[in-house]
Design a protein around this motif. Structure first.
Motif, PDB file in Angstrom:
ATOM      1  N   HIS A 110      -9.454 -10.596   6.640  1.00 16.44           N
ATOM      2  CA  HIS A 110     -10.044  -9.473   5.906  1.00 16.44           C
ATOM      3  C   HIS A 110      -9.984  -8.154   6.697  1.00 16.44           C
ATOM      4  O   HIS A 110      -9.721  -7.091   6.134  1.00 16.44           O
ATOM      5  CB  HIS A 110     -11.486  -9.813   5.532  1.00 16.44           C
ATOM      6  CG  HIS A 110     -12.166  -8.750   4.734  1.00 16.44           C
ATOM      7  ND1 HIS A 110     -11.820  -8.456   3.433  1.00 16.44           N
ATOM      8  CD2 HIS A 110     -13.155  -7.893   5.064  1.00 16.44           C
ATOM      9  CE1 HIS A 110     -12.578  -7.462   2.994  1.00 16.44           C
ATOM     10  NE2 HIS A 110     -13.405  -7.100   3.957  1.00 16.44           N
ATOM     11  N   HIS A 114      -8.293  -4.304   5.950  1.00 20.86           N
ATOM     12  CA  HIS A 114      -8.836  -2.944   6.086  1.00 20.86           C
ATOM     13  C   HIS A 114      -7.932  -2.068   6.965  1.00 20.86           C
ATOM     14  O   HIS A 114      -7.767  -0.875   6.698  1.00 20.86           O
ATOM     15  CB  HIS A 114     -10.249  -2.990   6.664  1.00 20.86           C
ATOM     16  CG  HIS A 114     -11.300  -3.299   5.636  1.00 20.86           C
ATOM     17  ND1 HIS A 114     -11.541  -2.485   4.556  1.00 20.86           N
ATOM     18  CD2 HIS A 114     -12.160  -4.345   5.517  1.00 20.86           C
ATOM     19  CE1 HIS A 114     -12.522  -3.001   3.819  1.00 20.86           C
ATOM     20  NE2 HIS A 114     -12.909  -4.136   4.381  1.00 20.86           N
ATOM     21  N   SER A 135     -18.091  -1.376   7.603  1.00 19.07           N
ATOM     22  CA  SER A 135     -18.556  -1.583   6.226  1.00 19.07           C
ATOM     23  C   SER A 135     -19.883  -2.321   6.243  1.00 19.07           C
ATOM     24  O   SER A 135     -20.522  -2.439   7.283  1.00 19.07           O
ATOM     25  CB  SER A 135     -17.525  -2.407   5.458  1.00 19.07           C
ATOM     26  OG  SER A 135     -17.675  -3.767   5.804  1.00 19.07           O
ATOM     27  N   HIS A 138     -18.926  -5.716   8.277  1.00 19.21           N
ATOM     28  CA  HIS A 138     -18.314  -5.738   9.605  1.00 19.21           C
ATOM     29  C   HIS A 138     -18.307  -4.348  10.255  1.00 19.21           C
ATOM     30  O   HIS A 138     -18.355  -3.329   9.563  1.00 19.21           O
ATOM     31  CB  HIS A 138     -16.879  -6.265   9.529  1.00 19.21           C
ATOM     32  CG  HIS A 138     -16.137  -5.750   8.321  1.00 19.21           C
ATOM     33  ND1 HIS A 138     -15.574  -4.510   8.269  1.00 19.21           N
ATOM     34  CD2 HIS A 138     -15.919  -6.321   7.114  1.00 19.21           C
ATOM     35  CE1 HIS A 138     -15.027  -4.337   7.079  1.00 19.21           C
ATOM     36  NE2 HIS A 138     -15.215  -5.411   6.354  1.00 19.21           N
ATOM     37  N   ASP A 299     -13.600  -2.780  -0.291  1.00 19.48           N
ATOM     38  CA  ASP A 299     -12.732  -3.951  -0.381  1.00 19.48           C
ATOM     39  C   ASP A 299     -11.807  -3.812  -1.587  1.00 19.48           C
ATOM     40  O   ASP A 299     -12.247  -3.454  -2.674  1.00 19.48           O
ATOM     41  CB  ASP A 299     -13.575  -5.227  -0.513  1.00 19.48           C
ATOM     42  CG  ASP A 299     -14.319  -5.546   0.779  1.00 19.48           C
ATOM     43  OD1 ASP A 299     -14.004  -4.909   1.814  1.00 19.48           O
ATOM     44  OD2 ASP A 299     -15.195  -6.420   0.748  1.00 19.48           O
TER      45      ASP A 299
END
Ligand SMILES: [Zn+2]
Lengths: 334, 228
Positions: A110, A114, A135, A138, A299
């Motif tokens: 993930h 990003h 975010s 994270h 996302d």
């Protein structure tokens, strides 16, 4: 190469088509309203929503790009890092499509997604660079040596930055998610009104910590009648502490890694004060600054498709035993 | 008509393949495996052992639960995407109905059981009427003891979850309880046969909108509803 990207790692169900760095479609079914009543993302609620809408989202990604499923040349899916019950839905869908269509499959971390949202936004960003991904899920500093070549420099030791925004917003009775509303209120507030602590200032690392900062805000006003508090000033002062923490650690990481380019990506990268302070500081330090375009900060699956294309170009693909791993480390391509 | 079926609601994944009423394959997965990892290659093995590919299949059956929430999402998502990508018809089948249909010509009450974790089960009650298995009332979810305590007549339990809770059930029901022999489950072909019956009746489900049958709300929603 036309790549279908699928992303279901948290509370957005997303599918996108990307061809050679061009986004043909980027569909995100946000579950924000669904989770707002719970004051945060509820994993089981999110997973149920993913199953309900995933087919529609993929269908819409194809339809709005004017492509048929047979046109898809590869499938990329977020398979690592996120809520396990949520990741599972995207991975199951991607595997079934890859098998049925006989197309290559690639699993993406993930955070790598990003990082690619930033590369999609800024195709000419120099390599190497330092990328801050920040975010609600994270907060990580990554040395991006080259496409798909990473070294994690720093990470949050407790909450993610976005989580701190959510918790402070909840305490102040501002609802969920906290980031946008605090950003808006802070614009009218005095950011010097309260001097909240700047976390890990003397730590020597480029890690992050937000739970102490959140606690400082809560402790300062615990027991007070929220309706009598100068909420805009609190929001502005709290936001200033978060922003300074993020910017100073990122700039420090760039200096240490001896790179002049900084990328900033993830949902919190939409924060207007973060953009301002980064711009100021990078101007002073002579760093080049690359913010992810706002529609790719949250996302999405375009970033997953882009990362997938890069991994496939490295000769990498997953077999059909691909599984979902919630806490996987960010790894470089071979 | 060739039907491929998937049911991942129970303790072990089931994949079935039928040609009309003739069973070609009844795959039962390893209970220790996670559904997501092996599902596609298991489907591939079932098809290739029969000398077939997905293109030869005329319809898809998928177990919609109730059962493991994550497990059933795997099977249903795979079924939906295969149907979407091939354009073949898709039929959702209750995992409890598929279990009950394996009880053959039982003359007693039939109770199909799927484990719901922490001493809870999902259950359905059925009777055989005119050669078909007919559901009696609504499905239920709750502690084993509570569900079993309501039974006052001979009953045949079906499903490996019944084996898991066999001691509790036997202690409460004594001689009234009978159990289908362990290892006799044919959840894959049972799901496929029920899907075939639905297709023959002209029924099918939309590949984009089909969702699992959960029977229980996520805890947080149950709490929120109570507050209201
Ligand atoms: Zn994210």
């Amino acid at each position: 190469m036309l790549v279908l990207g699928i992303e279901t790692s948290c509370d957005e169900t997303a599918a996108a088509l990307v061809a050679d760095g061009h986004i043909l479609s980027n569909v995100v079914a946000s579950q924000m309203d669904l989770h707002a009543s719970f004051g945060g993302v509820v994993p089981e609620v999110a997973a149920r929503k993913h199953v309900e809408v995933i087919g529609y989202v993929i269908n819409e990604a194809l339809g709005s790009a004017g492509k048929a499923l047979e046109d898809v040349e590869a499938i990329a899916v977020t398979s690592r890092y996120g809520l396990i019950g949520c990741l599972v839905v995207g991975v199951a869908a991607a595997k079934a499509l890859a098998y049925t269509l006989k197309r290559p499959l690639v699993g993406i971390h993930h955070i790598e997604g990003h990082i690619f949202a930033n590369i999609l936004s800024n195709p000419h960003i120099p390599m190497p660079h330092v990328c801050l991904t920040v975010s609600g899920g994270h907060t990580m500093l990554v040395y991006v040596k080259d496409l798909c070549q990473y070294e994690v420099l720093g990470n949050t030791l407790d909450d993610a930055a976005g989580e701190a925004f959510d918790k402070v917003a909840k305490f102040l009775g501002l609802g969920f998610p906290g980031g946008p509303v605090i950003d808006r209120l802070a614009a009218q507030g005095d950011r010097t009104a309260y001097n909240f602590p700047r976390p890990l200032r003397r730590s020597g690392t480029v890690d992050f910590s937000f739970s102490g900062l959140k606690t400082a805000v809560v402790n300062r006003f615990k027991g007070s009648d929220i309706s009598t508090l100068p909420v805009s000033d609190i929001a502005a002062s709290f936001q200033e502490a978060v922003v300074e923490h993020l910017v100073s650690k990122t700039v420090q990481a760039a200096s240490r890694a001896d790179v002049s380019a900084i990328g900033v990506t993830g949902g919190v990268a939409m924060n207007s004060r973060l953009r301002e302070v980064f711009a100021e500081r990078c101007r002073q330090e002579g760093h080049q600054l690359f913010f992810t375009r706002t529609d790719l900060c949250g996302d999405n699956a375009a970033m997953v498709a882009a990362a997938g294309a890069a991994r496939l170009a490295h000769g990498e693909s997953a077999d059909l035993y691909l599984s979902a791993v919630p806490n996987a480390p960010l790894e470089s391509a071979a | 008509m060739m039907i491929l079926s998937i049911d991942t609601a129970g303790r072990s994944d089931a994949i079935g393949l039928i040609d009309g009423r003739r069973v070609l394959a009844d795959f039962v997965g390893d209970v220790t495996h996670n559904s997501l990892q092996g599902i596609i290659m298991n489907i591939d093995a079932v098809l290739s052992n029969a000398g077939l590919t997905l293109a030869d299949v005329d319809g898809l059956g998928v177990g919609i639960g109730p059962g493991s929430w994550t497990g059933v999402r795997v099977g249903i998502t795979v079924g939906k995407m295969m149907a979407y990508a091939t354009g073949k018809p898709l039929c959702g089948v209750s995992s409890l109905d598929a279990l009950a249909s394996q009880a053959g010509d039982a003359s007693t009450l039939i109770c199909s059981v799927v484990d719901a974790g922490r001493g809870n089960i999902y259950a359905g009650f059925y009777r055989r009427r005119g050669g078909v298995t007919v559901k009696q009332g609504q499905y239920t979810a709750g502690p084993v003891e509570g569900l079993v305590a309501r039974i006052r007549e001979p009953v045949l339990f079906v499903g490996d979850a019944a084996q898991v809770h066999r001691q509790t059930i036997s202690a409460l029901l004594g001689d009234l309880a009978r159990f289908m022999k362990a290892g006799e489950e044919r959840q894959g072909s049972a799901t496929a046969l029920l899907a075939l019956s639905r297709l023959e009746r002209g029924e099918s489900d939309d590949a984009l909108s089909l969702v699992p049958l959960y029977l229980k709300e996520p805890l947080v929603q149950a709490l929120a509803a109570r507050k209201r």
